[in-house]
Design a protein around this motif. Structure first.
Motif, PDB file in Angstrom:
ATOM      1  N   SER A 139       1.139  -1.258   0.098  1.00  0.00           N
ATOM      2  CA  SER A 139      -0.143  -0.276  -0.039  1.00  0.00           C
ATOM      3  C   SER A 139       0.864   1.424   0.214  1.00  0.00           C
ATOM      4  N   PRO A 140      -0.014   2.379  -0.308  1.00  0.00           N
ATOM      5  CA  PRO A 140       0.954   3.530  -0.210  1.00  0.00           C
ATOM      6  C   PRO A 140       1.636   3.908   1.200  1.00  0.00           C
ATOM      7  N   LEU A 141       1.203   3.460   2.021  1.00  0.00           N
ATOM      8  CA  LEU A 141       1.436   3.615   3.607  1.00  0.00           C
ATOM      9  C   LEU A 141       2.904   2.992   3.740  1.00  0.00           C
ATOM     10  N   PHE A 142       2.394   1.566   3.228  1.00  0.00           N
ATOM     11  CA  PHE A 142       3.804   0.540   2.981  1.00  0.00           C
ATOM     12  C   PHE A 142       5.654   1.295   2.483  1.00  0.00           C
ATOM     13  N   PHE A 143       5.489   1.993   1.241  1.00  0.00           N
ATOM     14  CA  PHE A 143       6.158   2.335   0.391  1.00  0.00           C
ATOM     15  C   PHE A 143       6.197   3.809   0.847  1.00  0.00           C
ATOM     16  N   THR A 144       5.769   4.890   1.733  1.00  0.00           N
ATOM     17  CA  THR A 144       6.135   5.103   2.812  1.00  0.00           C
ATOM     18  C   THR A 144       6.842   5.521   3.872  1.00  0.00           C
ATOM     19  N   GLY A 145       6.658   4.121   4.132  1.00  0.00           N
ATOM     20  CA  GLY A 145       7.147   3.450   5.689  1.00  0.00           C
ATOM     21  C   GLY A 145       8.625   3.373   5.288  1.00  0.00           C
ATOM     22  N   VAL A 146       8.945   2.498   3.927  1.00  0.00           N
ATOM     23  CA  VAL A 146      10.108   2.869   3.600  1.00  0.00           C
ATOM     24  C   VAL A 146      10.988   3.650   3.280  1.00  0.00           C
ATOM     25  N   LEU A 147      10.341   4.481   2.378  1.00  0.00           N
ATOM     26  CA  LEU A 147      11.470   5.469   1.864  1.00  0.00           C
ATOM     27  C   LEU A 147      11.875   6.020   3.691  1.00  0.00           C
ATOM     28  N   GLU A 148      10.845   6.032   4.362  1.00  0.00           N
ATOM     29  CA  GLU A 148      10.903   6.975   5.912  1.00  0.00           C
ATOM     30  C   GLU A 148      12.758   6.834   6.428  1.00  0.00           C
ATOM     31  N   ALA A 149      12.752   4.909   5.829  1.00  0.00           N
ATOM     32  CA  ALA A 149      13.387   4.190   7.098  1.00  0.00           C
ATOM     33  C   ALA A 149      14.721   4.257   6.148  1.00  0.00           C
ATOM     34  N   ILE A 150      14.212   4.560   4.671  1.00  0.00           N
ATOM     35  CA  ILE A 150      16.134   4.469   3.981  1.00  0.00           C
ATOM     36  C   ILE A 150      16.257   5.928   4.274  1.00  0.00           C
ATOM     37  N   GLY A 151      15.256   7.300   4.248  1.00  0.00           N
ATOM     38  CA  GLY A 151      16.065   8.332   4.054  1.00  0.00           C
ATOM     39  C   GLY A 151      16.753   7.867   5.468  1.00  0.00           C
ATOM     40  N   ALA A 152      16.166   7.752   6.789  1.00  0.00           N
ATOM     41  CA  ALA A 152      16.735   8.298   8.024  1.00  0.00           C
ATOM     42  C   ALA A 152      18.070   7.595   7.694  1.00  0.00           C
ATOM     43  N   ALA A 153      18.161   6.175   7.764  1.00  0.00           N
ATOM     44  CA  ALA A 153      19.199   5.490   7.827  1.00  0.00           C
ATOM     45  C   ALA A 153      20.545   5.912   6.782  1.00  0.00           C
ATOM     46  N   LEU A 154      19.916   6.506   5.927  1.00  0.00           N
ATOM     47  CA  LEU A 154      20.984   7.335   4.753  1.00  0.00           C
ATOM     48  C   LEU A 154      21.478   8.156   5.416  1.00  0.00           C
ATOM     49  N   LEU A 155      21.664   9.235   5.853  1.00  0.00           N
ATOM     50  CA  LEU A 155      21.418   9.872   6.814  1.00  0.00           C
ATOM     51  C   LEU A 155      22.231   9.852   7.385  1.00  0.00           C
ATOM     52  N   MET A 156      22.138   8.792   8.507  1.00  0.00           N
ATOM     53  CA  MET A 156      23.038   7.720   9.090  1.00  0.00           C
ATOM     54  C   MET A 156      23.856   7.469   9.290  1.00  0.00           C
ATOM     55  N   ASN A 157      24.441   6.752   7.484  1.00  0.00           N
ATOM     56  CA  ASN A 157      25.181   5.547   7.005  1.00  0.00           C
ATOM     57  C   ASN A 157      26.183   7.320   7.058  1.00  0.00           C
ATOM     58  N   ILE A 158      25.856   7.845   5.857  1.00  0.00           N
ATOM     59  CA  ILE A 158      26.868   8.968   5.248  1.00  0.00           C
ATOM     60  C   ILE A 158      27.708  10.054   7.104  1.00  0.00           C
ATOM     61  N   TYR A 159      27.187   9.845   8.041  1.00  0.00           N
ATOM     62  CA  TYR A 159      27.255   9.908   9.140  1.00  0.00           C
ATOM     63  C   TYR A 159      28.675   9.427   9.934  1.00  0.00           C
ATOM     64  N   ILE A 160      28.206   8.124  10.309  1.00  0.00           N
ATOM     65  CA  ILE A 160      29.242   7.018  10.238  1.00  0.00           C
ATOM     66  C   ILE A 160      30.376   6.886   9.540  1.00  0.00           C
ATOM     67  N   VAL A 161      30.660   7.089   8.026  1.00  0.00           N
ATOM     68  CA  VAL A 161      31.274   6.136   7.417  1.00  0.00           C
ATOM     69  C   VAL A 161      32.250   8.113   7.309  1.00  0.00           C
ATOM     70  N   GLY A 162      31.605   8.952   7.336  1.00  0.00           N
ATOM     71  CA  GLY A 162      32.503  10.574   7.595  1.00  0.00           C
ATOM     72  C   GLY A 162      33.098  10.765   8.892  1.00  0.00           C
ATOM     73  N   LEU A 163      32.764  10.108   9.718  1.00  0.00           N
ATOM     74  CA  LEU A 163      33.360  11.210  10.587  1.00  0.00           C
ATOM     75  C   LEU A 163      34.576   9.669  11.461  1.00  0.00           C
ATOM     76  N   ASN A 164      34.225   8.415  10.415  1.00  0.00           N
ATOM     77  CA  ASN A 164      35.264   7.729  11.047  1.00  0.00           C
ATOM     78  C   ASN A 164      36.023   8.449   9.507  1.00  0.00           C
ATOM     79  N   GLN A 165      36.178   8.815   8.399  1.00  0.00           N
ATOM     80  CA  GLN A 165      37.148   9.400   7.972  1.00  0.00           C
ATOM     81  C   GLN A 165      38.111  10.821   7.797  1.00  0.00           C
TER      82      GLN A 165
END
Length: 401
Positions: A139-165
């Motif tokens: 449903s649209p609710l499922f795809f919205t939930g997936v996009l929300e999770a991906i967006g927040a996780a990718l932002l945190m992913n870049i924080y982690i790899v950036g801090l490591n650098q």
């Protein structure tokens, strides 16, 4: 005057010896000669020091280029020279607005460590599909939930790899000179601004979404990623092989599978928190994979890790031994996945995982036999191949039922 000069010396003195210098300074008869002598000595010394310094720098740059030029043909040569000497051997093309945009995008692309970004996005999509029980769940609710999770996780992913650098600038000048901080494209201030902004945006998005599984996934990833890299007392856990591996294991094997599954199961669908057979399989399989990634990532970086005292398993045990430990762990995981697929009662869920895991295991073994341990480019290429197997597994996991 000539007799005074020759009579005052009983033995030849080096023009650089202290007695000679003292006599020049004290004798009133050689006032003019004193000035000229000091000027000549000073000029010769300065010229010799400059010549030696230039030769040493050229030798250092050549040795770094020779050692690392094959690591990343697209970037390495230019950035090795930049990180070693502060100057590029390439002639820079004329600066245009479009050229500046291209360079900025390329630098951020390398800064974000795209193989980890792809892995994070694929893993979230894959485990989210495990919560789908029927077609109407798409449903649209499922795809919205997936996009929300991906967006927040990718932002945190870049924080982690950036801090490591940010914490590894000097190490990366040896191991990964093409990264923006190591090459000098990004200043430390720029790096700090990027990682701080992305961490804040990640937490903001997690809070706005209102999903507790998602927020706790972000928070635990933030804590472990910070403790892994940041160079403060009691932290920088990457220095300790076992603790470093446990950090990666906790995030990649446990948090990604369980937290993001619960985000869809509880927040999106409003169902109780039940860990199904596919979720348990995904967590168990990715436990093997996350340990392999944690071990293998240090194999190509052994030179810089030795120099800066990072006691990875590769430094302690050697490249070849750690390499084959990784291969055997993955082959064991593929064998277990083969058996799990074979016991499935659903036809399509049986044959697809069985054939898929058999092919991936065979491909891994075939590729492992051709590795060249003396070639860093070969080891780095194999590490990226491990990530491709990681991506492929997340394509198979939703089919396990």
């Amino acid at each position: 005057m000539e007799s005074l000069l020759t009579g005052s010396f009983h033995k030849p003195l080096s023009p650089f010896s202290l007695p000679f210098t003292a006599q020049l300074c004290s004798s009133p008869t050689v006032h003019v000669l004193r000035c000229k002598a000091f000027k000549n000595v000073k000029r010769l010394c300065v010229e010799r020091l400059q010549e030696q310094r230039q030769n040493l720098m050229q030798q250092h740059v050549k040795s770094m280029v020779k050692r690392s030029i094959t690591l990343n043909p697209r970037h390495d040569f230019k950035y090795i020279v930049n990180s070693a000497s502060g100057h590029s051997l390439e002639s820079e093309p004329p600066k245009t607005p479009w050229r500046s945009v291209q360079q900025a995008v390329d630098a951020f692309y390398r800064f974000s460590r795209p193989h980890t970004v792809i892995g994070t996005a694929l893993s979230i999509i894959s485990v989210s599909l495990l919560a789908v029980e029927k077609l109407s769940d798409f449903s649209p609710l499922f795809f919205t939930g997936v996009l929300e999770a991906i967006g927040a996780a990718l932002l945190m992913n870049i924080y982690i790899v950036g801090l490591n650098q940010l914490s590894d600038i000097e190490i990366d000048k040896v191991n990964k000179p093409y990264l923006p901080l190591a090459s000098g494209e990004y200043s430390v201030t720029t790096g700090v601004m990027i990682v701080s902004s992305f961490a804040i945006l990640s937490f903001w998005l997690g809070w706005v979404v209102g999903s507790w599984p998602l927020f706790w996934a972000l928070f635990i990833s933030f804590v472990l990623g910070t403790a892994y890299s940041i160079n403060v007392p009691l932290l920088r856990w990457k220095r300790f092989a076992l603790v470093a591996a446990m950090c990666i294991f906790a995030v990649r094997a446990v948090i990604v599978q369980i937290a993001f599954y619960l985000h869809i199961q509880m927040h999106v669908y409003g169902r109780p928190a039940v860990l199904t057979k596919p979720v348990i399989f995904a967590t168990a399989f990715m436990s093997f994979f996350s340990v392999v990634i944690a071990l293998f990532k240090d194999i190509p970086d052994i030179v810089g890790d030795k120099i800066y005292g990072i006691q990875s398993f590769t430094v302690r045990l050697g490249q070849e031994k750690v390499f084959w430990i990784c291969i055997y762990l993955l082959e064991m995981a593929y064998a277990v996945a083969f058996l799990v697929g074979a016991t499935s009662s659903c036809i399509w869920s049986k044959w697809t995982p069985v054939i898929g895991h058999a092919l991936l295991g065979s491909l891994l073994w075939s590729r492992a036999k051709s590795i060249n341990f003396k070639n860093k480019a070969s080891l780095t290429s194999f590490y990226m191949f491990i990530w491709k197997l990681f991506y492929a597994e997340y394509l198979l996991i939703p089919l396990v039922r």
